[in-house]
Design an enzyme around this catalytic site. Structure first.
Site, PDB file in Angstrom:
ATOM      1  CG  HIS A 186      99.019 -64.119 -49.622  1.00 50.81           C
ATOM      2  ND1 HIS A 186      98.508 -64.336 -50.471  1.00 50.81           N
ATOM      3  CD2 HIS A 186     100.545 -63.746 -49.777  1.00 50.81           C
ATOM      4  CE1 HIS A 186      99.326 -63.873 -50.929  1.00 50.81           C
ATOM      5  NE2 HIS A 186     100.037 -63.847 -50.762  1.00 50.81           N
TER       6      HIS A 186
HETATM    7  C1  UD1 Z   1     106.280 -64.213 -50.341  1.00 50.15           C
HETATM    8  C2  UD1 Z   1     106.098 -63.327 -51.888  1.00 50.15           C
HETATM    9  C3  UD1 Z   1     104.394 -63.018 -52.707  1.00 50.15           C
HETATM   10  C4  UD1 Z   1     103.843 -64.192 -52.345  1.00 50.15           C
HETATM   11  C5  UD1 Z   1     103.128 -64.840 -51.421  1.00 50.15           C
HETATM   12  C6  UD1 Z   1     103.093 -66.443 -51.791  1.00 50.15           C
HETATM   13  C7  UD1 Z   1     107.393 -61.597 -51.369  1.00 50.15           C
HETATM   14  C8  UD1 Z   1     108.424 -60.664 -50.812  1.00 50.15           C
HETATM   15  N1  UD1 Z   1     106.318 -62.499 -50.712  1.00 50.15           N
HETATM   16  O1  UD1 Z   1     104.946 -63.382 -49.348  1.00 50.15           O
HETATM   17  O2  UD1 Z   1     104.453 -62.155 -53.465  1.00 50.15           O
HETATM   18  O3  UD1 Z   1     102.735 -63.924 -52.935  1.00 50.15           O
HETATM   19  O4  UD1 Z   1     105.000 -65.712 -50.490  1.00 50.15           O
HETATM   20  O5  UD1 Z   1     103.504 -67.620 -50.284  1.00 50.15           O
HETATM   21  O6  UD1 Z   1     108.910 -62.128 -52.073  1.00 50.15           O
HETATM   22  N2  UD1 Z   1     106.323 -68.294 -43.177  1.00 50.15           N
HETATM   23  C9  UD1 Z   1     106.453 -69.543 -42.132  1.00 50.15           C
HETATM   24  N3  UD1 Z   1     106.414 -70.634 -43.097  1.00 50.15           N
HETATM   25  C10 UD1 Z   1     107.488 -70.287 -44.783  1.00 50.15           C
HETATM   26  C11 UD1 Z   1     107.605 -69.627 -44.362  1.00 50.15           C
HETATM   27  C12 UD1 Z   1     106.507 -68.207 -44.123  1.00 50.15           C
HETATM   28  O7  UD1 Z   1     105.966 -69.852 -41.353  1.00 50.15           O
HETATM   29  O8  UD1 Z   1     107.415 -71.786 -45.049  1.00 50.15           O
HETATM   30  C13 UD1 Z   1     105.610 -66.204 -42.775  1.00 50.15           C
HETATM   31  C14 UD1 Z   1     107.067 -66.232 -41.519  1.00 50.15           C
HETATM   32  O9  UD1 Z   1     106.768 -65.905 -40.544  1.00 50.15           O
HETATM   33  C15 UD1 Z   1     107.753 -65.756 -42.533  1.00 50.15           C
HETATM   34  C16 UD1 Z   1     105.579 -65.042 -43.866  1.00 50.15           C
HETATM   35  O10 UD1 Z   1     105.216 -66.164 -43.075  1.00 50.15           O
HETATM   36  O11 UD1 Z   1     108.237 -63.810 -41.701  1.00 50.15           O
HETATM   37  C17 UD1 Z   1     106.251 -64.197 -44.266  1.00 50.15           C
HETATM   38  O12 UD1 Z   1     106.704 -65.017 -45.776  1.00 50.15           O
HETATM   39  P1  UD1 Z   1     107.782 -64.489 -47.010  1.00 50.15           P
HETATM   40  O13 UD1 Z   1     108.242 -64.738 -47.788  1.00 50.15           O
HETATM   41  O14 UD1 Z   1     108.546 -62.755 -45.886  1.00 50.15           O
HETATM   42  O15 UD1 Z   1     106.897 -63.843 -47.854  1.00 50.15           O
HETATM   43  P2  UD1 Z   1     104.928 -64.067 -47.979  1.00 50.15           P
HETATM   44  O16 UD1 Z   1     103.904 -63.295 -47.373  1.00 50.15           O
HETATM   45  O17 UD1 Z   1     104.854 -65.679 -47.539  1.00 50.15           O
END
Ligand code: UD1
Length: 363
Positions: free
Chosen positions: A207
């Site tokens: 991821h």
């Molecule tokens: C975040 C953390 C990362 C951690 C990871 C674990 C930061 C900068 N990154 O990354 O360190 O390893 O979580 O999972 O804080 N999304 C969904 N549903 C959700 C959450 C996210 O669909 O419940 C999708 C959305 O499209 C979103 C993307 O995932 O834009 C990324 O989510 P985000 O929280 O920005 O970062 P992660 O890649 O999850």
């Protein structure tokens, strides 16, 4: 005299770090505790399922910030949390790990005169293109109590000018959870549900933006998984970030040799890890959990902020080139693994030590 402690969770890797701390807080009758969920992660299988598995209480406050670019997401957490603390501030804010919610929480608290404890402090990948690296550095420099998991962390903090008296080597709260929930995980039916035999499958997670945001890079790594699946079937619970890019670019379909699943809960995941022949990942926490479980782990990254898992654990850094990943995975499948040792203080008692230090601090 009582004191107020607020713990913050926001994203998936936070919940299993806060759960054992929460249990220790519950045992301490000097502590008035509250739990804030920022809502950085919000899908049921990225949040609620973990609260249920870990038996965490419903958060006292839910900020509902959701997804967005880094500045926006960080700012939303700060804006909402400042409002919450304006009508009642704790004496101590506990933040864990390195996600955006961690740094945002610490920034708000420190500016409001609230003490900050950072759990899993001092880890450094020395790669500033990783958002987590920035979050770790900022949080550490402003925190009052820094709790570390491995000796490299203290060295990093001292080099950056942190006062040594703030640093406490306590062990690893994620491993507290691994010890505590392992018997419950053993009862998960996930292997039967997926028709997997113990020791005869590999487990994959991916991821990191650097591995998944570029569709061509992701295609290359998925190609390795597909190829490797011919030797040993792989299970791949895909993060929503990764899944979105796969779908948008029609990259890979689930098959018998590479089963692509939606994200799964904590107990099911631990069970899958416990019985895997190997794990391929770019996660931070999984490098640590596999080290304790003694499962070979290949980390698909050029660096790790958790060097002890490579130095004495079962983790190997294999980089991101498809050829190298395939070669290293085949080595493991061919039986060329090395036994690991469990790092010092990864004994299930880190949270106990943390709350002892906190309690002393407020005496
Ligand atoms: C975040 C953390 C990362 C951690 C990871 C674990 C930061 C900068 N990154 O990354 O360190 O390893 O979580 O999972 O804080 N999304 C969904 N549903 C959700 C959450 C996210 O669909 O419940 C999708 C959305 O499209 C979103 C993307 O995932 O834009 C990324 O989510 P985000 O929280 O920005 O970062 P992660 O890649 O999850």
């Amino acid at each position: 005299m009582t004191y107020k402690v607020t713990a913050v969770v926001g994203a998936r890797p936070n919940y299993m770090k806060v759960a054992p701390i929460w249990r220790e807080l519950e045992k301490n009758d000097r502590v008035v505790r509250s739990l804030v969920h920022t809502g950085q992660h919000y899908d049921r299988n990225m949040s609620k399922v973990f609260f249920d598995d870990l038996r965490l209480p419903k958060p006292d406050v839910y900020l509902g910030v959701g997804s967005g670019p880094h500045g926006e997401q960080t700012a939303k957490v700060m804006f909402e949390l400042e409002r919450v603390f304006s009508s009642g501030a704790p004496d101590l804010l506990i933040v864990v790990g390195d996600v955006n919610s961690t740094m945002a929480g610490a920034l708000v608290a420190v500016k409001m005169g609230i003490r900050v404890a950072h759990v899993e402090s001092g880890l450094r990948s020395f790669d500033r293109t990783m958002p987590e690296e920035i979050n770790r550095m900022v949080t550490d420099i402003i925190a009052d109590l820094l709790f570390t998991t491995e000796p490299s962390a203290e060295k990093n903090l001292l080099r950056e000018g942190v006062d040594g008296s703030k640093i406490h080597f306590v062990g690893n709260v994620m491993i507290d959870s691994l010890h505590f929930y392992r018997p419950m995980a053993e009862r998960s039916t996930i292997l039967d549900d997926l028709s997997l035999a113990p020791g005869r499958y590999g487990l994959v997670t991916l991821h990191r933006p650097s591995n998944v945001d570029d569709p061509e890079g992701l295609r290359g790594i998925l190609g390795v998984f597909d190829e490797l699946g011919k030797d040993c079937p792989l299970v791949f619970p895909a993060h929503p970030r990764t899944r979105k890019i796969m779908n948008n670019n029609k990259l890979q379909v689930s098959s018998e040799r590479l089963k692509i699943l939606d994200p799964i809960g904590y107990l099911d995941f631990i069970k899958l890890m416990m019985h895997a022949r190997l794990v391929l990942t770019d996660s931070g926490g999984i490098q640590e959990e596999t080290t304790v479980l003694g499962i070979p782990c290949l980390t698909i990254r050029e660096n790790t902020e958790r060097p002890i898992t490579v130095d004495i654990g079962t983790n190997r850094l294999v980089g991101v080139s498809p050829e190298r990943i395939l070669e290293e995975a085949r080595e493991v499948l061919g039986g060329r693994t090395r036994p690991g040792r469990i790092p010092e203080l990864w004994d299930g008692k880190a949270s106990e030590r943390i709350i002892r230090v906190v309690d002393e601090y407020f005496r």
